[in-house]
Design a protein around this motif. Sequence first.
Motif, mmCIF file in Angstrom:
data_model
loop_
_atom_site.group_PDB
_atom_site.id
_atom_site.type_symbol
_atom_site.label_atom_id
_atom_site.label_comp_id
_atom_site.label_asym_id
_atom_site.label_seq_id
_atom_site.Cartn_x
_atom_site.Cartn_y
_atom_site.Cartn_z
ATOM 1 N N ILE A 126 -25.058 -29.813 31.294
ATOM 2 C CA ILE A 126 -25.469 -30.959 32.111
ATOM 3 C C ILE A 126 -24.398 -32.057 32.180
ATOM 4 N N LEU A 127 -23.740 -32.382 31.077
ATOM 5 C CA LEU A 127 -22.727 -33.444 31.124
ATOM 6 C C LEU A 127 -21.551 -33.057 32.012
ATOM 7 N N ARG A 128 -21.146 -31.802 31.944
ATOM 8 C CA ARG A 128 -20.064 -31.328 32.815
ATOM 9 C C ARG A 128 -20.519 -31.310 34.264
ATOM 10 N N GLN A 129 -21.792 -30.953 34.515
ATOM 11 C CA GLN A 129 -22.317 -30.993 35.872
ATOM 12 C C GLN A 129 -22.255 -32.413 36.429
ATOM 13 N N ALA B 61 -24.449 -18.388 53.386
ATOM 14 C CA ALA B 61 -23.929 -19.314 52.378
ATOM 15 C C ALA B 61 -23.219 -18.522 51.287
ATOM 16 N N ALA B 62 -22.052 -19.017 50.887
ATOM 17 C CA ALA B 62 -21.302 -18.414 49.785
ATOM 18 C C ALA B 62 -20.910 -19.532 48.823
ATOM 19 N N ILE B 63 -21.174 -19.310 47.553
ATOM 20 C CA ILE B 63 -20.831 -20.309 46.545
ATOM 21 C C ILE B 63 -19.314 -20.341 46.360
ATOM 22 N N THR B 64 -18.768 -21.537 46.202
ATOM 23 C CA THR B 64 -17.332 -21.715 46.000
ATOM 24 C C THR B 64 -17.028 -21.662 44.503
ATOM 25 N N PRO B 65 -15.747 -21.585 44.157
ATOM 26 C CA PRO B 65 -15.406 -21.635 42.725
ATOM 27 C C PRO B 65 -15.914 -22.919 42.051
ATOM 28 N N SER B 66 -15.827 -24.045 42.737
ATOM 29 C CA SER B 66 -16.345 -25.280 42.125
ATOM 30 C C SER B 66 -17.869 -25.242 42.025
ATOM 31 N N GLY B 67 -18.527 -24.592 42.970
ATOM 32 C CA GLY B 67 -19.974 -24.414 42.896
ATOM 33 C C GLY B 67 -20.371 -23.515 41.738
ATOM 34 N N THR B 68 -19.590 -22.477 41.512
ATOM 35 C CA THR B 68 -19.839 -21.586 40.377
ATOM 36 C C THR B 68 -19.663 -22.339 39.063
ATOM 37 N N GLU B 69 -18.592 -23.130 38.983
ATOM 38 C CA GLU B 69 -18.376 -23.929 37.765
ATOM 39 C C GLU B 69 -19.549 -24.878 37.545
ATOM 40 N N PHE B 70 -19.992 -25.540 38.617
ATOM 41 C CA PHE B 70 -21.127 -26.448 38.517
ATOM 42 C C PHE B 70 -22.367 -25.709 38.010
ATOM 43 N N ALA B 71 -22.667 -24.568 38.600
ATOM 44 C CA ALA B 71 -23.866 -23.809 38.235
ATOM 45 C C ALA B 71 -23.831 -23.314 36.796
ATOM 46 N N ASN B 72 -22.648 -23.012 36.288
ATOM 47 C CA ASN B 72 -22.523 -22.440 34.943
ATOM 48 C C ASN B 72 -22.222 -23.462 33.860
ATOM 49 N N SER B 73 -22.200 -24.739 34.205
ATOM 50 C CA SER B 73 -21.817 -25.780 33.244
ATOM 51 C C SER B 73 -23.025 -26.415 32.571
#
Length: 156
Positions: free
Chosen positions: A54-57, A40-52
């Motif tokens: 809660i409202l942005r998530q 498994a490799a995190i995507t750029p959108s997954g990275t954004e999700f993980a680093n955001s």
Amino acid sequence: MAATDIYHLADDLAFEIDDLLPIVDAAQLLGFLNVEEGDAAITPSGTEFANSEILRQKELFRDAAVENVLLLRQIRRALDAKSDHTVPEDFFLDMLDEQFSEASACGRWRLRLHGVATRQLFDFDAARRRFVLPDALEEEISKRLTGTPLKARTGK
């Protein structure tokens, strides 16, 4: 980020592999992970999700879910198409009954539909048994409480 073997990831997170796989499947479906040959490799959108925050998530989840999950896209389109942005629960339950022959699968989807409402894709008005776009529900509650549409009071 480099790809990580899913079994090693389960060990690192102290998860049983059977508990982790549905999460991996969901993340892959949403475009947050790429999975190839057990890695498994995190995507750029997954990275954004993980680093955001809660409202942005919630926004990222909503957008990814509507884009990637056909049933949710159909629900959202149906709600967008109605002038009052509400659709009876039975409309979607009938859709589920047609798409799933197994009763347990349909039951799981029914629960998921109600769970999705908490992620700002749409809301569920239990009193009227209708799915509603979040803004439409807010407007309806305002009218019920004050007799005046929220838009008229706030200028929105």
